[in-house]
Structure formats: C-alpha cells, structure tokens
Write a protein that holds these residues in place. Sequence first.
Motif, PDB file in Angstrom:
ATOM      1  N   LEU A 132       4.063  -8.268  -5.804  1.00 49.00           N
ATOM      2  CA  LEU A 132       4.568  -9.418  -5.052  1.00 49.00           C
ATOM      3  C   LEU A 132       3.630 -10.608  -5.235  1.00 49.00           C
ATOM      4  O   LEU A 132       4.078 -11.739  -5.487  1.00 49.00           O
ATOM      5  CB  LEU A 132       4.650  -9.032  -3.572  1.00 49.00           C
ATOM      6  N   ALA A 133       2.305 -10.341  -5.152  1.00 50.47           N
ATOM      7  CA  ALA A 133       1.343 -11.427  -5.363  1.00 50.47           C
ATOM      8  C   ALA A 133       1.473 -11.956  -6.783  1.00 50.47           C
ATOM      9  O   ALA A 133       1.491 -13.177  -7.011  1.00 50.47           O
ATOM     10  CB  ALA A 133      -0.070 -10.913  -5.108  1.00 50.47           C
ATOM     11  N   VAL A 193       2.114  -4.963  -2.578  1.00 50.17           N
ATOM     12  CA  VAL A 193       1.378  -6.219  -2.472  1.00 50.17           C
ATOM     13  C   VAL A 193       1.082  -6.801  -3.844  1.00 50.17           C
ATOM     14  O   VAL A 193       1.297  -7.995  -4.082  1.00 50.17           O
ATOM     15  CB  VAL A 193       0.057  -5.990  -1.689  1.00 50.17           C
ATOM     16  N   GLU A 199      -5.290   4.604   2.151  1.00 50.86           N
ATOM     17  CA  GLU A 199      -5.308   3.221   2.643  1.00 50.86           C
ATOM     18  C   GLU A 199      -4.881   2.204   1.589  1.00 50.86           C
ATOM     19  O   GLU A 199      -4.679   1.047   1.906  1.00 50.86           O
ATOM     20  CB  GLU A 199      -6.700   2.879   3.209  1.00 50.86           C
ATOM     21  N   TRP A 200      -4.741   2.638   0.327  1.00 49.92           N
ATOM     22  CA  TRP A 200      -4.355   1.687  -0.719  1.00 49.92           C
ATOM     23  C   TRP A 200      -2.870   1.754  -1.050  1.00 49.92           C
ATOM     24  O   TRP A 200      -2.423   1.106  -1.994  1.00 49.92           O
ATOM     25  CB  TRP A 200      -5.194   1.917  -1.974  1.00 49.92           C
ATOM     26  N   TYR A 237       1.491   6.143   6.067  1.00 51.44           N
ATOM     27  CA  TYR A 237       0.707   4.927   6.293  1.00 51.44           C
ATOM     28  C   TYR A 237       1.433   4.110   7.342  1.00 51.44           C
ATOM     29  O   TYR A 237       2.605   3.780   7.168  1.00 51.44           O
ATOM     30  CB  TYR A 237       0.614   4.161   4.975  1.00 51.44           C
ATOM     31  N   TYR A 238       0.748   3.809   8.469  1.00 50.38           N
ATOM     32  CA  TYR A 238       1.396   3.026   9.516  1.00 50.38           C
ATOM     33  C   TYR A 238       1.155   1.553   9.246  1.00 50.38           C
ATOM     34  O   TYR A 238       0.033   1.071   9.397  1.00 50.38           O
ATOM     35  CB  TYR A 238       0.851   3.401  10.886  1.00 50.38           C
ATOM     36  N   GLY A 250       0.689  -2.197   9.832  1.00 48.76           N
ATOM     37  CA  GLY A 250       0.294  -2.954  11.009  1.00 48.76           C
ATOM     38  C   GLY A 250      -0.471  -2.121  12.013  1.00 48.76           C
ATOM     39  O   GLY A 250      -0.770  -2.592  13.106  1.00 48.76           O
ATOM     40  N   PRO A 295      -0.208   0.362   0.296  1.00 46.29           N
ATOM     41  CA  PRO A 295       0.569  -0.896   0.245  1.00 46.29           C
ATOM     42  C   PRO A 295       0.354  -1.703  -1.029  1.00 46.29           C
ATOM     43  O   PRO A 295       1.161  -2.578  -1.328  1.00 46.29           O
ATOM     44  CB  PRO A 295       0.044  -1.690   1.451  1.00 46.29           C
ATOM     45  N   LEU A 296      -0.706  -1.397  -1.790  1.00 45.26           N
ATOM     46  CA  LEU A 296      -0.941  -2.161  -3.026  1.00 45.26           C
ATOM     47  C   LEU A 296       0.248  -2.079  -3.974  1.00 45.26           C
ATOM     48  O   LEU A 296       0.475  -2.983  -4.766  1.00 45.26           O
ATOM     49  CB  LEU A 296      -2.197  -1.647  -3.738  1.00 45.26           C
TER      50      LEU A 296
END
Lengths: 513, 141
Positions: A13-14, A10, A3-4, A58-59, A61, A6-7
């Motif tokens: 980018l942040a 993210v 579940e991590w 990882y889907y 959305g 996308p970090l």
Amino acid sequence: MKEWIPLFVVLPLAGAFIIPVAGSVWKSTGRVVTPLLMLFLTVFSLLFFSFKPQVMVYYVGGWEPIDGIPVGIHFVVDGLSVLMLAIINVIAFAASFYSLSYMHRFTGDRYFYTLFCLMVAGMNGVVITGDLFNLFVFLEIAVISSYALVAFGIEKAELEASFKYQVLGGVASLLILLGIAVIYWQTQTLNLADISVVLQEAGNHKTLVFVQMLFIAGFGLKAAMIPFHAWLPDAHPSAPAPISAMLSGVLIKAVGVYSIMRLFFNMFAISYEISMLIVIIGTVSMVGGVFLAIGQWDFKRLLAYHSISQMGYVVVGIGMGMVILSVNGDQRIATLAITGGLFHMVNHAIFKSLLFLNSGALEYRTGTRMLREMGGVADQMPITSASTLSASMAISGIPPFNGFFSKLLIIIAAVAGGFYLIAVLAVVVSFITLASFMKAHRYAFSGIPKFKGKNMLKEVPFTMGLSMVFLASMCLGLSLLVIPFLRDLVLAPAVDALMNMLHYSQHIHGYTL
Amino acid sequence: MTNIVKTISRFMSGVVFFFGVYLLTNGHLSPGGGFAGGTVMAGAFVLMVLAFGDNIMHLRKTKEGSTIIENLAILMFLLFAAAGMWLGAKVFFHNYLDIGVAGKLVSAGTIPLFNVFVGIEVAAALFTVFLAFVIFKEEEQ
C-alpha cells in the motif's frame, strides 16, 4: 514474527502511493521500487513456512477480545494463508520483474506500478484477514485495481472487456455484500471465528442456505466457475501480459477459490447438498472450459479458457473433500482430495502465469496474438520456446512436471472416493488439454514464419527471459512437493487448516463444544 | 460565467470550505468526520472551477497537484497507522497518543489526525475525479 503480519498490507500500500508522488520527480521509481518490494514480500512470506502449523492471530489496533468475544479486526495467518501468501508474492515478483522490459511500450507506466502494488495489497489483505467485512473491503481493493489494469491499453477491445468485467464484478460484489449483510443480521458479528461459533450454537437455519447460495454465486463469479465465467475470456487476454499472469495466476484464486474454501470450511458447517453443488460446478467448469479452449486461435484467449478448466480441477478436488467430510467418510481420502486440490492450485499459479508471460513474449516479438499468424519462432527464441514447452507439459499433466502429480492425486482421490465419472472426465480433459497445447506449439513455434518483420526476430529482453526461466524451473521444482518432508512443510499445514474445520474458530475464540 | 456567479462563488466557497474543515475537525465529537468533511471541502473547489475554470491548461496542472496531494494524504494516514507498530503497545493502528478528556476538541488520541487526513484524501480524490470529467469534456469539444 507475529508482530510483522500487517507488513503484507502496509508495504504494498505504501509502495502504491509513494510511486506516483516520487514518480513525478524521478521517473523510474515504480520500476525500481515494485520488484524490490515484491522480492522482499516473497522472502518474508516464505519465512512463514519455517513456523510449524500454528494459527497466528494479530489484533489490529490492540483490541483484544473481551470475555472471549472478538472486538475489532483480526489478522489470522494459518497454514492455508501462508500457502496463499507465498503463491501471491512469488507470482507478483516474477510478473513485476517481467514488466520492467515489457511495459516499455506503454505510456504512463508509473500508474501501472501503482495499480499493481494496490492489487497485491488487496490480495494479501484478503488472505490474512479474519473478518468478513474486511475481507470484502480488501477484495474490492484487489478487483477495482484489476478493472483499471485490464483497460490499461485503452484500445476499444480492452475498454469493452474491462466494462464487461466491471459489470459482472459489480454484480458479484453486490451478491457478496448482501450475503454479508444477512450474516450480520443473523449473527450480530462479523468475525469469522465468532460467526462460526454462533452458527454452531444456533444449528442449521434456512437463511444460511440462502447465504451460502449468495456466496457461491458471488465468489463463483470472482473465480469464473462455468455458469459465471463470461467475463474471464475477454478480461484476461485484454490485460497486459504480466497482469494476465497475475489475474489468471493468483487473483481468481485469492479472491474466488480461497474465499470459498475459508468460508465454507471454517465458517459454515459443511452440508452434503452444498458440497455436491460445488463438485458439480467444478466438474462442469473442468469439462466445459477445455472444450471452449480447444477451438480458440487467439493464444491468450485459449489460455484464459484453460484457466477455467484448470480451476475446475481445483474446485473438484476441494469439493470431493467436502462431500466425503460431510458424510463422515474416510478421512484419508478427504485429505488426499484436498491435498490434490491445493497442490493443483499452487501448480496452476506457476504454470498458468508462465504461459501468460510466454504469450506476452510472443506478442512482444511477433506483434500478434493469433496462432495462425505466428510460426517458426522456435529457432530465434529458444528461451520462450523451451519455457512454453515446459509449462504446456505441466498443464497437460506429463511427468515429471508438477501438473502430473497434482492431477494424479485428484484422480486417485476420485477413484478411492467412488467418484468414477469425475476420474474418467479428469483424464479425458487432461488429454484434450494436451491436444490444444500441441496445436499451439505446432502453429506458434514450428512451420514457416508468417508475421511481419520476421527477419528482425530475436530473443526477448533479459528481465522477461529471466522471469520465464525462473517460473519454468519452478514447474519442475514443485513436483518435489510430493516428497513427504516437503509436503509436510508446505502443503500439510494448509490441508490441516481445512480438515480440522472447527480448529480455526476454537483457536481464535477459545470455544469448545 | 457572469460576474454575479463569480462574485457569489468567491464568497460562498470560503464558507463552504470552512464548514468542511469544521465537520472534519469535530469528527470525533459530533456526526460528520473525515469523509463528510472532505466531501464538503471538495464542494468548495468544485464551485470555484464551475465559476472560473475555463482554462484547460490550468485545469490540467490543478489535476496533477490534487493527485499528488491525495497520494500524500494517504501516505500520511498510513504513516500514522504504521507508527503504532513502533510506539505504545506496538500494534498496527494502535491509538498511541493521550486519550484526553472526552468532549474536548483535542482528545481521542490519533482519531482526529486520521480524520484530518481522510478528509484531505477524500477532498482531493473527489476534486480529481471532477477535474478528470471536466478535462475530458473540454477535450471532446
């Protein structure tokens, strides 16, 4: 852990957008945030090695597949992605830590850190995405920030190099986009696994050959393989040294060679003609790059030509594996060739970034990039001298440095697979590489100092020195990857991801022939 | 610029701006959305600079402001997207708000929010690019 995923996109980018906002209040934000962020991502990416070879999907959305047909964007992390993520983030950490001292001479360094984070976000995105158009978007994020970073010094030569890079990069993006459009027209889908399934059902088609040509030209331009290499010797030396390290060390791999590997192994069915074409392009790059390199007197330009040559080794290794797989040859030889290619890619990331950081250190203290104008710095700059020596040994393939083992694997695979000419050329190119680095050492480190301010000469600042020592120790440490336990942990999952070509689509799509 | 241009621009830019706001808030119901609305909104600001902007120091300050707003808009977008990792189904970009009734202005969960921030981002970015060109040309002279 899944579940991590996308970090990886993210967080950089942040970071990229927090730095200009917070930087207008507290000037050092970029200098503090960027290395910490990269350190976190490095540790995070290395953690993924502890998960045994399994494909993580990882889907984004929460759009789960409907009736087995993927909708929405997937992030896919398999062995190859994990290996690439580790390379990208380790080099990004070393380069950002090095920048702390190096970028003092430039104005507007918060824009530098913004673009740096943006580039890392783009490259991480290219590596983890499982969607063809998403790959293109992340690729553009990475290369557009690299256009700006090449021109960061805003001198005449840098702007010219950046312009040339933008024009050729634009042509490459256009070719890739056209290829994606044709694929979408033919298959009505953009998911890599789904495209692979549709192509398997449809069989071979003439349009596909056209798309493969477009992709070889497009990604070949990004990877600077020889007929498409014209931008690299200008763009890579013009950038600030940590950016040269990022561009040569990871950008051409993440957006060029990785995409070629992913698309040609896991999406298209491998054909003999295309594989031979890739081997030929690799061989020409390997031989041509080194002959262009040996005559250079600008240290960074010499390194840039060596990048072409060394990436030639990687492409030859991968390409030989493709040829053997396409004619249903011996699986073990194909595995050996691909292992050699991937191993050399890891090694090249380490030693070429180190060499560019070294060239930056020399420029920082001597004020010149020309080898003839340096000389005699070895006594005052022991760290730079020693780390340059270890990187030069690694790139020329001297045991026990890491470059030796990966070149050895490629040469053994070439002999075993019957590519005798490539084996001979690989050895010859390795000798010429050694010769050109002996030249660099002779002129830069020994002899009489010729540059201005030679009495003020001293070792580079702490952060630059530490990054170089870190990478130099990895030049030695990575040769441990030939030990079976470590090889199974790091390289084998990546090789498996390429060798079991259909496993990727089967795992994501749940489709079996 | 002459008084005619200044007066007309003062009237028109408000209309243009609110047309942009309309496009972006109705993005999930009708053609348009964040990018189109943002472009129209940027047009309103461009009109004002063309009519009134002859003070380069003032333009520089405006450019700094628009850069900050642009960055904040992306950060908000990213925050809303990443909030999905903690809320609802705990997935990045998950639509965790109530979907509501199709066709109503307040519906479609997070999508109108994303549209608003994309709109602000696009407007600020285009305006920054425009200001960069204007400042560059003023400095040349």
